[in-house]
Write a protein that holds these residues in place. Structure first.
Motif, short mmCIF file in Angstrom:
data_model
loop_
_atom_site.label_atom_id
_atom_site.label_comp_id
_atom_site.label_asym_id
_atom_site.label_seq_id
_atom_site.Cartn_x
_atom_site.Cartn_y
_atom_site.Cartn_z
N MET A 63 -9.36 56.24 -11.52
CA MET A 63 -10.28 57.20 -12.58
C MET A 63 -11.16 56.63 -13.71
SD MET A 63 -8.41 59.99 -15.25
CE MET A 63 -7.14 60.47 -13.97
N PRO A 64 -11.94 57.46 -13.23
CA PRO A 64 -13.06 55.84 -14.07
C PRO A 64 -13.10 56.24 -16.17
CG PRO A 64 -14.55 58.28 -13.33
CD PRO A 64 -13.13 58.56 -12.42
N ARG A 65 -12.34 57.80 -16.39
CA ARG A 65 -12.07 58.11 -17.44
C ARG A 65 -11.24 59.30 -17.36
NH1 ARG A 65 -17.76 60.44 -20.40
NH2 ARG A 65 -16.63 59.02 -22.28
N PHE A 66 -10.13 59.74 -18.68
CA PHE A 66 -9.05 60.62 -18.96
C PHE A 66 -9.57 61.27 -20.51
CE2 PHE A 66 -5.38 62.17 -20.26
CZ PHE A 66 -5.38 63.86 -19.61
N CYS A 148 -11.21 57.44 -28.08
CA CYS A 148 -12.11 57.25 -27.62
C CYS A 148 -13.49 58.47 -28.10
CB CYS A 148 -12.44 56.03 -26.89
SG CYS A 148 -11.83 54.78 -25.80
N PHE A 149 -14.69 58.34 -28.62
CA PHE A 149 -15.25 59.21 -27.98
C PHE A 149 -16.53 59.29 -28.28
CE2 PHE A 149 -17.05 58.00 -32.74
CZ PHE A 149 -18.11 58.63 -32.94
N SER A 150 -17.92 59.62 -27.83
CA SER A 150 -18.95 59.34 -28.03
C SER A 150 -20.04 60.67 -28.32
CB SER A 150 -19.70 59.23 -26.67
OG SER A 150 -19.33 60.31 -25.11
N LYS A 186 -9.37 57.01 -22.94
CA LYS A 186 -9.20 55.99 -22.47
C LYS A 186 -10.79 56.38 -21.29
CE LYS A 186 -5.84 53.93 -22.13
NZ LYS A 186 -4.93 52.61 -21.53
N GLN A 187 -11.78 54.65 -21.22
CA GLN A 187 -12.80 54.43 -20.21
C GLN A 187 -12.41 53.13 -19.25
OE1 GLN A 187 -17.42 56.14 -19.59
NE2 GLN A 187 -16.64 55.78 -21.67
N ARG A 188 -13.43 53.25 -18.47
CA ARG A 188 -12.79 52.53 -17.79
C ARG A 188 -14.00 51.50 -18.46
NH1 ARG A 188 -16.85 51.34 -13.05
NH2 ARG A 188 -14.48 50.61 -11.83
N GLY A 189 -14.01 49.87 -18.57
CA GLY A 189 -14.43 48.75 -18.73
C GLY A 189 -15.83 48.94 -18.19
N LYS A 210 0.17 58.28 -14.05
CA LYS A 210 0.48 59.54 -15.24
C LYS A 210 -0.04 59.49 -16.67
CE LYS A 210 5.06 60.78 -13.79
NZ LYS A 210 6.60 61.42 -13.79
N TYR A 211 -0.62 60.10 -17.39
CA TYR A 211 -1.61 60.28 -18.62
C TYR A 211 -1.30 61.28 -19.37
CZ TYR A 211 -4.68 56.00 -16.46
OH TYR A 211 -4.85 54.71 -15.81
#
Length: 222
Positions: A63-66, A148-150, A186-189, A210-211
């Protein structure tokens, strides 16, 4: 995965000491995975949001981001946060960004010096973030764990329209009349330890089955 989700149920539960819980269950039809959002209308009028996904027994790619995203009025251009900053930072690119309280503007978020528009302006290890108008009114997101945010005047789809990349440049983008906000667990590095191309290290990938994460939305009054 969220584009073709199917609503399965909305359940208003018994009021508790904390507030009124509402459970919303979705099915992400593209991957046949359940996704649950629990809202709690707190006694002070704030909203607690908890999002969960369970991919147990599913053979899916990483998953690239959750996280979740929303749109805010562009007038909420003042962005104050307690997290890593002041510049953009990612899970594997944040040791030069220190925890502090930062006061910024929407115009400070988009990084213009990339030749091709791409994911940018991210902030990690955030405890809370506020979006306010010049009169002080606004909205605050408080993490029940670091998040995290943008916040950009563009959608993710504008920055990365697909495999062709459209050969576009930042000057080709047209600002939206709203702020597109991501509130993520989170998002992948970023990866690229070999100058570019190398995959992120495993600890910076989202490989769990699971997240769950949670945050509170508060109104900021004048």
């Amino acid at each position: 995965a969220g584009n073709n989700k199917k609503l399965e149920s909305v359940t208003v539960k018994e009021k508790t000491i904390e507030g009124l819980p509402i459970e919303v269950k979705w099915l992400l039809t593209d991957i046949n995975v359940g996704y649950t959002i629990n809202y709690t209308i707190l006694n002070n009028g704030s909203i607690k949001v908890e999002a969960s996904i369970d991919m147990t027994d599913k053979n899916l790619p990483e998953m690239p981001r959750f996280g979740m995203r929303l749109q805010l009025p562009k007038s909420m251009e003042n962005i104050n946060f307690y997290g890593r900053g002041p510049w953009e930072n990612y899970a594997d690119r944040n040791t030069s960004s220190f925890l502090n309280i930062y006061n910024q503007k929407l115009k400070d978020q988009f990084v213009t010096n990339y030749i091709r528009p791409q994911e940018n302006g991210y902030k990690t290890d955030v405890r809370w973030v506020e979006f306010t108008k010049n009169n002080g009114e606004g909205i605050k997101f408080i993490g029940l764990q670091p998040f995290c945010f943008s916040a950009l005047p563009y959608l993710t789809e504008d920055l990365d329209p697909g495999m062709t990349k459209k050969n576009q440049h930042p000057s080709d983008l047209n600002e939206k009349n709203f702020i597109s906000v991501h509130i993520d667990l989170k998002q992948r590095g970023v990866g690229g330890d070999n100058s570019w191309g190398a995959f992120p290290h495993d600890i910076y990938l989202l490989k769990n089955k699971k997240y769950t994460y949670s945050y509170i939305i508060e109104v900021i009054k004048k």
